[in-house]
Motif scaffolding. Structure first.
Motif, PDB file in Angstrom:
ATOM      1  N   LEU A 458      -6.205  46.567 -20.162  1.00  0.00           N
ATOM      2  CA  LEU A 458      -6.853  45.527 -20.955  1.00  0.00           C
ATOM      3  C   LEU A 458      -7.878  46.137 -21.907  1.00  0.00           C
ATOM      4  CD1 LEU A 458      -7.060  42.301 -21.020  1.00  0.00           C
ATOM      5  CD2 LEU A 458      -9.149  42.631 -19.719  1.00  0.00           C
ATOM      6  N   PHE A 459      -8.597  47.139 -21.442  1.00  0.00           N
ATOM      7  CA  PHE A 459      -9.673  47.747 -22.224  1.00  0.00           C
ATOM      8  C   PHE A 459      -9.133  48.492 -23.441  1.00  0.00           C
ATOM      9  CE2 PHE A 459     -10.776  47.480 -17.781  1.00  0.00           C
ATOM     10  CZ  PHE A 459     -11.993  46.817 -17.810  1.00  0.00           C
ATOM     11  N   GLN A 460      -7.948  49.055 -23.330  1.00  0.00           N
ATOM     12  CA  GLN A 460      -7.358  49.791 -24.439  1.00  0.00           C
ATOM     13  C   GLN A 460      -6.611  48.872 -25.396  1.00  0.00           C
ATOM     14  OE1 GLN A 460      -6.246  52.150 -27.185  1.00  0.00           O
ATOM     15  NE2 GLN A 460      -7.381  53.092 -25.510  1.00  0.00           N
ATOM     16  N   SER A 461      -5.807  47.950 -24.892  1.00  0.00           N
ATOM     17  CA  SER A 461      -4.911  47.177 -25.745  1.00  0.00           C
ATOM     18  C   SER A 461      -5.452  45.816 -26.161  1.00  0.00           C
ATOM     19  CB  SER A 461      -3.558  46.987 -25.030  1.00  0.00           C
ATOM     20  OG  SER A 461      -2.903  48.223 -24.859  1.00  0.00           O
ATOM     21  N   VAL A 462      -6.324  45.219 -25.346  1.00  0.00           N
ATOM     22  CA  VAL A 462      -6.858  43.891 -25.667  1.00  0.00           C
ATOM     23  C   VAL A 462      -8.371  43.891 -25.427  1.00  0.00           C
ATOM     24  CG1 VAL A 462      -6.277  41.425 -25.533  1.00  0.00           C
ATOM     25  CG2 VAL A 462      -4.733  43.093 -24.524  1.00  0.00           C
ATOM     26  N   PRO A 463      -9.112  44.781 -26.080  1.00  0.00           N
ATOM     27  CA  PRO A 463     -10.536  44.947 -25.743  1.00  0.00           C
ATOM     28  C   PRO A 463     -11.386  43.707 -25.959  1.00  0.00           C
ATOM     29  CG  PRO A 463      -9.977  46.135 -27.760  1.00  0.00           C
ATOM     30  CD  PRO A 463      -8.684  45.709 -27.138  1.00  0.00           C
ATOM     31  N   GLN A 534      -8.019  44.750 -32.519  1.00  0.00           N
ATOM     32  CA  GLN A 534      -7.729  45.359 -31.216  1.00  0.00           C
ATOM     33  C   GLN A 534      -7.320  46.824 -31.322  1.00  0.00           C
ATOM     34  OE1 GLN A 534      -8.795  43.131 -28.818  1.00  0.00           O
ATOM     35  NE2 GLN A 534      -9.184  42.210 -30.819  1.00  0.00           N
ATOM     36  N   ASP A 535      -6.642  47.205 -32.389  1.00  0.00           N
ATOM     37  CA  ASP A 535      -6.176  48.584 -32.521  1.00  0.00           C
ATOM     38  C   ASP A 535      -7.319  49.584 -32.589  1.00  0.00           C
ATOM     39  OD1 ASP A 535      -3.315  48.445 -32.528  1.00  0.00           O
ATOM     40  OD2 ASP A 535      -3.427  47.459 -34.468  1.00  0.00           O
ATOM     41  N   THR A 536      -8.408  49.199 -33.196  1.00  0.00           N
ATOM     42  CA  THR A 536      -9.493  50.162 -33.412  1.00  0.00           C
ATOM     43  C   THR A 536     -10.674  49.969 -32.472  1.00  0.00           C
ATOM     44  OG1 THR A 536     -10.251  48.729 -35.218  1.00  0.00           O
ATOM     45  CG2 THR A 536      -8.944  50.636 -35.823  1.00  0.00           C
ATOM     46  N   LEU A 537     -10.649  48.939 -31.650  1.00  0.00           N
ATOM     47  CA  LEU A 537     -11.722  48.728 -30.679  1.00  0.00           C
ATOM     48  C   LEU A 537     -11.356  49.245 -29.295  1.00  0.00           C
ATOM     49  CD1 LEU A 537     -12.920  45.104 -31.533  1.00  0.00           C
ATOM     50  CD2 LEU A 537     -14.064  47.244 -32.101  1.00  0.00           C
ATOM     51  N   GLY A 538     -10.143  49.737 -29.112  1.00  0.00           N
ATOM     52  CA  GLY A 538      -9.647  50.127 -27.793  1.00  0.00           C
ATOM     53  C   GLY A 538     -10.546  51.130 -27.082  1.00  0.00           C
ATOM     54  N   ASP A 539     -10.691  50.937 -25.769  1.00  0.00           N
ATOM     55  CA  ASP A 539     -11.559  51.737 -24.919  1.00  0.00           C
ATOM     56  C   ASP A 539     -10.692  52.578 -23.984  1.00  0.00           C
ATOM     57  OD1 ASP A 539     -13.161  52.508 -22.663  1.00  0.00           O
ATOM     58  OD2 ASP A 539     -14.619  50.975 -23.188  1.00  0.00           O
ATOM     59  N   PHE A 540     -10.995  53.868 -23.865  1.00  0.00           N
ATOM     60  CA  PHE A 540     -10.187  54.771 -23.036  1.00  0.00           C
ATOM     61  C   PHE A 540     -10.608  54.700 -21.560  1.00  0.00           C
ATOM     62  CE2 PHE A 540     -10.073  56.609 -27.309  1.00  0.00           C
ATOM     63  CZ  PHE A 540      -8.694  56.714 -27.493  1.00  0.00           C
ATOM     64  N   HIS A 541     -10.716  53.497 -21.044  1.00  0.00           N
ATOM     65  CA  HIS A 541     -11.126  53.291 -19.658  1.00  0.00           C
ATOM     66  C   HIS A 541     -10.133  53.987 -18.725  1.00  0.00           C
ATOM     67  CE1 HIS A 541     -13.859  51.090 -17.079  1.00  0.00           C
ATOM     68  NE2 HIS A 541     -12.869  50.675 -16.332  1.00  0.00           N
ATOM     69  N   ASN A 542     -10.661  54.737 -17.752  1.00  0.00           N
ATOM     70  CA  ASN A 542      -9.812  55.488 -16.819  1.00  0.00           C
ATOM     71  C   ASN A 542      -8.899  56.488 -17.525  1.00  0.00           C
ATOM     72  OD1 ASN A 542      -9.546  52.748 -14.538  1.00  0.00           O
ATOM     73  ND2 ASN A 542     -10.598  54.673 -14.177  1.00  0.00           N
ATOM     74  N   LEU A 543      -9.235  56.864 -18.735  1.00  0.00           N
ATOM     75  CA  LEU A 543      -8.404  57.773 -19.538  1.00  0.00           C
ATOM     76  C   LEU A 543      -6.985  57.242 -19.698  1.00  0.00           C
ATOM     77  CD1 LEU A 543      -9.568  61.385 -18.618  1.00  0.00           C
ATOM     78  CD2 LEU A 543     -10.285  59.911 -20.500  1.00  0.00           C
ATOM     79  N   LEU A 544      -6.863  55.942 -19.906  1.00  0.00           N
ATOM     80  CA  LEU A 544      -5.607  55.344 -20.335  1.00  0.00           C
ATOM     81  C   LEU A 544      -5.677  55.210 -21.847  1.00  0.00           C
ATOM     82  CD1 LEU A 544      -5.256  52.665 -17.542  1.00  0.00           C
ATOM     83  CD2 LEU A 544      -3.731  54.610 -17.890  1.00  0.00           C
TER      84      LEU A 544
END
Length: 635
Positions: A458-463, A534-544
């Protein structure tokens, strides 16, 4: 009998799909990138084709470039229709704000799809300006420079102003002195704009970004002072634009009308002393994420045509009253351009719910509350379900008290828990049959919903779903001719309890209607309208990392993959965060393994892992229990 029309109503697709998304006769999601003009594609045909090739792994972000082109033409067409109907004497120019989606592929599609319309770019930083200058825009396409500006930003804009249609917007008052200084040093003649800070505010989630407390914009006093300074420096003729912005995702058309009236009046006053060409209404054109067509934060109570009609009518009326020429209207409706063109498709890899799946065996030594709970379960019917449910609540509380006092053991507590949830499930079923929508039983149904585990972050694709609790429609991609009998939410694979989709478009916003999982078939879900931010706000949570992308073109009754963009592997993610995996590899293997064969095996395992996609490869996880059929062990 369940029908496809029932699924259409349940998931609200006609409300949020904007004629791009529908359900076809096979019960699969269908996408029409040019609406009724260019044909549709069955999404499951694409999924099956990808699976046969075994070249691309899920999760996958699907992009449909033709939707971007259609959005440009639709927004442009709406304004031209308003201009023609109202006999407005000015023109219209569409601009895409790069902050909405800076991905090179996306911006490239917008430039090519909007070349005939001379679609421009709005930029807010040096990097965005450099990106815009590299796009090969039409010479007449506007490049609007917003945001805080240092000397380098201004020098860059001024250096290219002769060959490009660049307008530097003064967003804070002090910038006017920097512009004058840099213009003199470079002997450049800038084209300028003033951003006005309105008293009016927008509506919805970003309402606070507008009005008198907004981050950018000049007060009326600062506008007058800016005009005086430009006049004294012989540059009043370079003032070409008045700009305002009352916030993103404006949900209530009344707020737009009020802001337009105020901004149009300011333009008219400024136009009497300066030859302003452009009236920039900024962004804010809403996207209906939940399909309700209401002024809630995830929707809007107006159409695109109503929006353009109100903008054109209000501006024309005010200009006529003030007896000033009507300007060219500029809009920066980035969300409305980009949102629809991409969606995330992912597999369900398991489910989790500790409230079902276990049998309970009777024992002569069971506490009386357990026997009472069993009797409630056996004797419950449509007439007495509420009474027995309330009794079960009481029995469970007594069991907890007995356990806390040490009078019963863990096994007895476990049996009581399992029986209680069986009672709850049966009561919820009767409540459905009874059409009992009371708060008590709606809460119970939500509590009993399952968690399906989706192979995504969710953090990467739908932040924005995590960060600002924005709603994005989510639904199954197939089996839509079958009745979905499972209530659930969607958990991602991150180690964070916030990584869960808990709000949904359609009839039931607190849970998603899902189908039972089958052992021999993958189950696919999609989350939609992800093209904006969403494309540019993505978060690399858990290195996903970034997911695989597949770009689809629909033409002549068929489809083709026009581009594949590979997602992040583990090594790329590690290096992004300044790890050097090769450096520590040899030392780790030497420390952990004995013997050359073991070292070679572990080294190859690590190197293979570094090359792997950061998401799961397996079809789905085991369910909560190892028992076949999902029934679980007996207790």
């Amino acid at each position: 009998m369940w029908t496809i029309e029932d699924s259409v109503d349940l998931y609200g697709i006609e409300g949020w799909g904007n004629d791009y998304f529908a359900i076809n006769g096979r019960g699969n999601l269908a996408i029409s990138p040019r609406k009724e003009v260019g044909g549709s594609v069955d999404v499951m045909e694409i999924v099956e084709g990808i699976n046969r090739s075994e070249a691309i792994q899920f999760p996958i972000l699907f992009r449909f470039p033709q939707i971007l082109e259609d959005r440009l033409e639709e927004i442009n067409g709406a304004f031209l229709s308003s201009i023609e109907e109202l006999e407005y004497p000015g023109g219209y120019r569409l601009v895409f704000p790069m902050k909405v989606n800076q991905r090179r592929e996306v911006v490239g599609y917008i430039v090519e799809g909007g070349r005939r319309l001379k679609v421009g770019m709005e930029v807010g930083t040096k990097a965005e300006l450099l990106a815009a200058l590299s796009l090969g825009l039409d010479p007449e396409a506007l490049i609007i420079c917003n945001g805080y500006k240092d000397k380098d930003y201004l020098n860059l804009a001024l250096s290219f102003s002769e060959a490009n249609n660049i307008i530097i917007v003064i967003d804070i008052f002090e910038e006017i002195f920097d512009v004058l200084r840099c213009s003199k040093e470079l002997s450049a003649t800038p084209r300028l704009g003033l951003r006005t800070k309105l008293f009016s505010r927008g509506s919805g989630r970003w309402e606070e970004s507008g009005g008198e407390l907004s981050k950018f914009g000049l007060s009326t006093a600062e506008i007058l002072e800016s005009i005086r300074i430009l006049s004294e420096n012989g540059m009043i003729d370079q003032l070409k634009m008045l700009h305002f912005h009352i916030g993103s995702q404006i949900t209530d058309i009344r707020k737009i009308k009020i802001a337009m009236n105020e901004a149009a009046r300011i333009y008219s006053k400024v136009r009497k002393v300066a030859d302003v060409e452009y009236f920039n209404v900024g962004g804010g054109l809403s996207v209906d994420y939940d399909g309700s067509q209401t002024p809630t934060s995830a929707s809007a109570n107006y159409t695109l045509q109503e929006y353009s009609n109100d903008v054109v009518y209000t501006l024309q009326r005010t200009c006529d009253e003030e007896q000033v020429p009507c300007p060219t209207i500029v809009s920066e409706s980035g969300r409305a351009i980009a949102a629809y063109h991409s969606f995330l498709a992912f597999k369900v890899i398991g489910k989790k719910n500790s409230k079902d799946g276990l049998d309970v065996l009777a024992d002569d030594d069971d506490p009386v509350q357990i026997e009472d709970m069993r009797q409630a379960l056996e004797n419950m019917d449509l007439e007495n379900y509420a009474e027995f449910y309330h009794d079960a609540l009481h029995y469970r509380e007594e069991l907890f008290d007995a356990f806390n006092l040490g009078n019963i053991g863990l096994e007895e507590r476990s049996k009581g828990d399992l029986l209680f949830w069986r009672v709850c499930q049966k009561a919820a079923t009767f409540a459905d049959a009874d059409e009992n929508d009371s708060e008590e039983f709606e809460s119970l149904k939500k509590l009993l919903s399952k968690k399906y585990i989706g192979n995504f972050s969710l953090f990467q694709s739908v932040p924005d779903m995590w960060g600002v609790q924005q709603l994005f429609p989510t639904m199954p991609l197939h089996r839509l001719g079958e009745e979905p009998t499972v209530r659930g939410t969607i958990a991602d694979i991150t180690c964070d309890s916030d990584g869960e989709i808990r709000r949904f478009a359609g009839e039931k916003s607190d849970f998603l209607a899902l189908h039972n999982l089958r052992d021999d078939e993958d189950y696919y879900l999609g989350t939609f309208l992800l093209g904006a931010y969403q494309d540019t706000l993505g978060d690399f949570h858990n290195l996903l990392g970034c997911v695989n992308e597949v770009h689809i073109i629909v033409k002549d009754g068929g489809w083709r993959i026009s581009k594949v963009v590979e997602g992040d592997d583990c090594e790329k993610l590690l290096r992004f965060f300044n790890y050097e995996p090769e450096e520590g590899l040899h030392e780790m293997v030497e420390r952990s393994c004995v013997g050359e064969e073991a070292r070679a095996r572990v080294t190859e395992t690590i190197r293979k892992a570094l090359r792997e996609y950061s998401y799961f490869k397996d079809r789905y996880l085991r369910e909560e229990s190892p028992a076949s059929g999902g029934d679980g062990p007996r207790s």
